[in-house]
Write an enzyme that holds these catalytic residues in place. Structure first.
Site, PDB file in Angstrom:
ATOM      1  N   LYS A  23       0.827  -1.201   0.000  1.00 49.34           N
ATOM      2  CA  LYS A  23       0.000   0.000   0.000  1.00 49.34           C
ATOM      3  C   LYS A  23       0.866   1.258   0.000  1.00 49.34           C
ATOM      4  CE  LYS A  23      -3.761  -0.482   2.234  1.00 49.34           C
ATOM      5  NZ  LYS A  23      -4.764  -0.666   3.297  1.00 49.34           N
ATOM      6  N   ARG A  93      -3.642   2.968   8.470  1.00 49.70           N
ATOM      7  CA  ARG A  93      -3.927   1.679   7.819  1.00 49.70           C
ATOM      8  C   ARG A  93      -2.668   0.820   7.786  1.00 49.70           C
ATOM      9  NH1 ARG A  93      -7.103   5.167   4.409  1.00 49.70           N
ATOM     10  NH2 ARG A  93      -9.241   4.395   4.114  1.00 49.70           N
ATOM     11  N   GLY A 102      -8.760  -7.446   4.595  1.00 48.38           N
ATOM     12  CA  GLY A 102      -9.599  -7.725   5.751  1.00 48.38           C
ATOM     13  C   GLY A 102      -8.885  -8.355   6.920  1.00 48.38           C
ATOM     14  N   MET A 104      -6.024  -7.109   8.442  1.00 49.40           N
ATOM     15  CA  MET A 104      -5.389  -6.164   9.341  1.00 49.40           C
ATOM     16  C   MET A 104      -6.378  -5.050   9.689  1.00 49.40           C
ATOM     17  SD  MET A 104      -2.527  -7.710   9.528  1.00 49.40           S
ATOM     18  CE  MET A 104      -1.344  -6.590  10.235  1.00 49.40           C
ATOM     19  N   SER A 764      12.657 -41.802  -6.592  1.00 49.25           N
ATOM     20  CA  SER A 764      11.452 -40.999  -6.414  1.00 49.25           C
ATOM     21  C   SER A 764      11.342 -40.678  -4.933  1.00 49.25           C
ATOM     22  CB  SER A 764      10.213 -41.764  -6.886  1.00 49.25           C
ATOM     23  OG  SER A 764       9.068 -40.943  -6.731  1.00 49.25           O
ATOM     24  N   CYS A 831       6.991 -38.130  -5.411  1.00 45.75           N
ATOM     25  CA  CYS A 831       5.628 -38.662  -5.516  1.00 45.75           C
ATOM     26  C   CYS A 831       4.833 -38.508  -4.231  1.00 45.75           C
ATOM     27  CB  CYS A 831       5.655 -40.131  -5.940  1.00 45.75           C
ATOM     28  SG  CYS A 831       6.528 -41.209  -4.782  1.00 45.75           S
ATOM     29  N   TYR A 851      11.006 -34.809 -12.647  1.00 46.03           N
ATOM     30  CA  TYR A 851       9.546 -34.672 -12.676  1.00 46.03           C
ATOM     31  C   TYR A 851       8.993 -34.572 -11.258  1.00 46.03           C
ATOM     32  CZ  TYR A 851       9.276 -39.636 -11.352  1.00 46.03           C
ATOM     33  OH  TYR A 851       9.403 -40.831 -10.695  1.00 46.03           O
TER      34      TYR A 851
END
Length: 875
Positions: A23, A93, A102, A104, A764, A831, A851
């Site tokens: 912000k 703020r 919502g 804080m 794996s 896995c 993978y």
């Protein structure tokens, strides 16, 4: 040199987000762009961390910098803090670097006191506005700073409206509000034992302290854990000169998005209220008007705001979520940020921005968070069931998706019911507040009677991918009676209802759902993601049905087939039990022979659904006691069914009993004791592969031996596998390649991976067991105490949800390097459940895995996460 803890908006930049928070950085950026931003300053995230390091106290050094920045801001505004004639008022703020809508706390109108309110009334010639601002400030300050339940004040407000015979706050006049302020002040003194603070500087320091303190409140901690936001980031605090939307009908406040956050349509989308302050819109206290009506109410203001929204979107190259206030006909911008959006909207906006030439495909892929896709992969309503469902009311379509569940009225009850039986619940509230976050997380859907598209319920639900219908005004909630009334019909706690977050319709019954599908924008973005990822994505599937779903979602093989899941099916469990009670090898082989054709057909089905992609089959893993009953009545029934005496079967079951079965006779150890099990499974795997390859496929089966901790046990079982497989292949007269590898799930296996890789052709990582054994936690029991670990800041996250990169991750990295030293071309996968977690997928990419493998419905999430990982850290 003194460290700088406070920055004026004009001193900041957009790239200072880590220091100024999202912000604060955006307010600084809007200021530099010359937009109408009320000036102020930001107290940094480092000041927040200093507060916690300093025993939850703001140091005198930081206070001095705050007051110095305040003096500059006062001078710019031409007003003084605490001036009885023309008081300077501010908002306070929070603003962390990651948006936490919502979560804080906010305080408006700070600086008012008993004297200043009179000066403000005289200056503006608007006593109603002055006392309305003061009563709001007293309530917010009491709630946020002093932790006084706001219901104490809401009760007084409702009593006042009832006495006056009005329904809306705006119908109370100046005298009413002045009287209400007196009641609020008296209530404060009654509850606190001291008068309401009158020194504006004391109010300011208390408010900043409260924002810092709120960083560590339960709802903030829950939200951070859900969204993987580190506690160490801290929050910044923004102190900004007040502009007032509650000065009359030429003033107002609103929240808007530069594009529709629900479906991504390129249209200005939002809401506003005249004669109101920002909290009225966000908190859902009054139901606002759509932003399109501002074009009729005030065309010039609408055009100015529209132009600003387009300028901000072009500047940030993303859809913007903006807060604004109109004070006496003049527009002010209070905030902008990249807007939270539904998964559908995220896909459309990303793709549209590419079409518009704003983003590249690579940038567009990064605009969609992998976890968001989950919302698109959940079931939708079955059209046939929906056609006959009874619509009981319609609200605002605040967050899309379908949900069916039992009605609950409090967050606490939502957690209790969900934990008790696992069945879905729908949280029904007059309006939600930040205190409801834990109940919202466990709920399948959220229904509110009040509030709009930018209310707390709507924003938080969209962020979580939870279905939400808001502003269903015909619903009258009675929390005490645990019921809601709708057109004379009563719905009690436990009654089933269904929500369609895409249309806003509410159904008074349970409505059947169906699976989602991948097409349109989803498919386009997934195709782009596949262009950029290096990691392959496989699935965990134990049957052709799951394999088919995974393939349709883009799975490139099966990384884990748990063969024991096949054994639990009704037509094969008798043969498994027959094997367990067998007294010798011959009897075991006879039982296994019954299982062989079933296993072979299972594997044929999996191979066919994967259409030539690799299929990794894990051999029998769980301890054998899991296949037999434990209750006496069940043992007697099974003994009768198997033609055994109760004593015979019970003796076998007692012999199977282990003190700690998860570390007992399971995995590779079963095949060491009973090699005939490995032999049967190998026969099924190889014969199934030969069968489908004869039909034109080119399957290379991957045989995975679980729970290996020593190379010699792997070699023993691998020798059984190879001897069996090679003999079948030789006799078949065909050529067939196959691989034998292991799961790395015991710490010793990771430490000795260079040795194990002499036999294993692939690794794996079974991170479920690896995490259990590394931490010494039981995954099934850790939930009983992990809450204490979160609360006491020992853990930030559940290690079973995200890979523990410091400990478990170090073992994985070690195994990767050691395995590659021995076998440079070794395949490396994962896995465990972590294979579908975006944070863990990125880690797997970074350590060089081949993978990841995950459940079918998380395949698209893993594909997108893998693309993100490779874009951020290219291989």
């Amino acid at each position: 040199m003194t460290k700088k803890y406070v920055y004026l908006f004009k001193e900041g930049k957009a790239d200072m987000k880590n220091l100024l928070g999202g912000k604060g950085a955006n307010l600084a950026e809007m200021t530099s762009l010359g937009m109408p931003v009320p000036q102020g300053f930001t107290v940094t995230t480092e000041a927040c961390n200093h507060y916690y390091d300093n025993k939850k106290t703001i140091s005198e050094e930081i206070k001095a910098q705050i007051f110095e920045a305040l003096a500059v801001t006062e001078k710019e505004a031409g007003k003084k803090f605490g001036d009885p004639n023309d008081p300077f008022l501010v908002s306070v703020r929070s603003g962390a670097r990651a948006s936490m809508p919502g979560m804080m706390d906010t305080i408006l109108n700070l600086g008012l006191n008993d004297v200043a309110v009179k000066g403000l009334a005289k200056l503006t010639n608007n006593p109603r506005f002055a006392y309305d601002s003061y009563r709001r400030f007293i309530q917010m300050f009491s709630d946020v700073v002093m932790e006084i339940d706001k219901e104490n004040y809401e009760h007084l407000l409702e009593e006042m409206k009832h006495a006056k015979g009005v329904h809306l706050d705006t119908e109370l006049d100046a005298n009413d509000l002045e009287k209400l302020v007196g009641q609020f002040l008296a209530k404060y003194e009654e509850l606190k034992g001291e008068p309401f603070p009158q020194d504006p500087k004391e109010q300011l320091i208390e408010a900043i302290t409260a924002v810092f303190r709120s960083w560590d409140n339960p709802r903030a901690n829950t939200y951070r854990r859900l969204n993987h936001i580190p506690y160490e980031w801290g929050t910044a605090v923004n102190v900004q000169g007040m502009v007032f939307g509650n000065m009359g009908e030429d003033s107002g406040t609103g929240v808007a998005f530069s594009r529709n956050p629900s479906d991504g349509t390129n249209e200005l989308y939002g809401e506003y209220l005249f004669n109101a302050q920002g909290e009225d819109v966000v908190a859902g206290i009054r139901t606002p008007k759509p932003i399109s009506e501002l074009k009729e109410d005030n065309p010039a203001l609408y055009d100015q705001f529209f132009a600003i929204s387009k300028k901000l979107e072009a500047h940030y190259r993303d859809m913007q979520d903006m807060e604004f206030t109109i004070e006496r006909g003049k527009l002010y911008m209070l905030q902008t940020r990249n807007g939270k959006r539904t998964a559908q909207a995220a896909l459309k906006i990303a793709i549209d921005l590419v079409k518009e030439g704003v983003l590249t495909k690579k940038e567009a892929v990064l605009k969609v968070e992998p976890a968001q896709l989950d919302a698109l992969l959940h079931p939708q309503f079955n059209p046939k069931a929906l056609a006959n469902a009874r619509v009981i009311t319609t609200g605002l379509n605040a967050s899309p998706g379908a949900a069916t569940g039992r009605v609950v009225f409090t967050a606490e009850r939502a957690k209790e019911l969900k934990a008790a039986d696992g069945l879905p619940v729908i949280l029904v509230r007059q309006e939600t507040s930040p205190e409801d976050i834990e109940g919202m997380i466990v709920s399948s859907g959220i229904l509110t009677a009040r509030g709009g598209m930018t209310s707390h319920a709507a924003v938080v639900a969209r962020g979580m991918g939870t279905c939400c219908v808001a502003g269903a005004g015909a619903v009258h909630v009675n929390e005490k009676k645990k019921q809601f009334e709708l057109n004379g019909e009563i719905f009690n706690e436990g009654d089933w209802i269904s929500l369609d977050g895409s249309t806003g319709k509410v159904y008074g019954e349970k409505v059947e759902t169906q699976d989602a599908s991948v097409s349109g924008d989803f498919k386009t973005l997934m195709d782009w993601a596949d262009e950029f990822r290096a990691l392959k994505v496989r699935t965990n599937a134990d049957n052709p049905r799951d394999a088919k779903v995974a393939y349709e979602y883009g799975a490139e093989g099966i990384g884990l087939c748990r063969t024991e899941h096949m054994f639990f099916e009704a037509d094969r469990i008798p043969a498994v039990r027959e094997m367990i009670v067998a007294k010798n090898k011959a009897e075991r082989e006879k039982a296994l022979a019954k299982l062989l054709p079933m296993q072979r057909e299972d594997f044929i089905g999996l191979y066919k659904e994967m259409k030539g992609y690799a299929v990794t089959i894990r051999y029998l893993d769980p301890p054998l006691h899991e296949f037999v009953p434990t209750a006496e009545a069940d043992i007697r029934a099974l003994a009768k069914e198997m033609g055994l005496t109760f004593e015979q079967l019970n003796k076998t079951i007692e012999e199977l009993h282990e003190t700690n079965p998860m570390l007992g006779h399971r995995g590779v150890r079963l095949s060491v004791t009973y090699p005939e099990i490995a032999k049967m499974q190998t026969q099924a795997v190889i014969e199934a592969a030969i069968h489908v390859n004869k039909e034109g496929m080119n399957v290379v089966p991957e045989i995975m031996i679980p729970l290996v901790g020593d190379i010699k046990e792997l070699k023993y079982v691998k020798d059984v596998v190879v001897q069996t497989a090679d003999e079948i292949i030789k006799n078949s007269g065909v050529k067939l390649e196959y691989l034998v590898g292991t799961m790395i799930e015991i710490p010793r296996a990771a430490i000795t991976a260079d040795e194990i890789a002499k036999e294993a052709e692939f690794f794996s990582f079974g991170t479920n067991d690896l995490t259990q054994m590394t931490f010494g936690f039981s995954r099934d029991d850790a939930g009983k105490f992990l809450g204490d670990y979160y609360e006491k800041k020992i853990f930030a996250n559940d290690p079973f949800a995200h890979i523990d990169q410091i400990g478990v991750g170090k073992l994985m990295e070690m195994a990767v390097k050691l395995g590659q030293q021995t076998r440079p071309n070794i395949k490396l996968g994962i896995c465990g459940e972590h294979g579908g977690d975006p944070i863990s997928v990125e880690f797997c990419h970074n350590i060089g895995l081949t993978y990841v493998s995950c459940s079918p419905f998380r395949v698209p999430i893993a594909r997108l996460a893998a693309a993100h990982a490779n874009i951020k850290n290219p291989r």
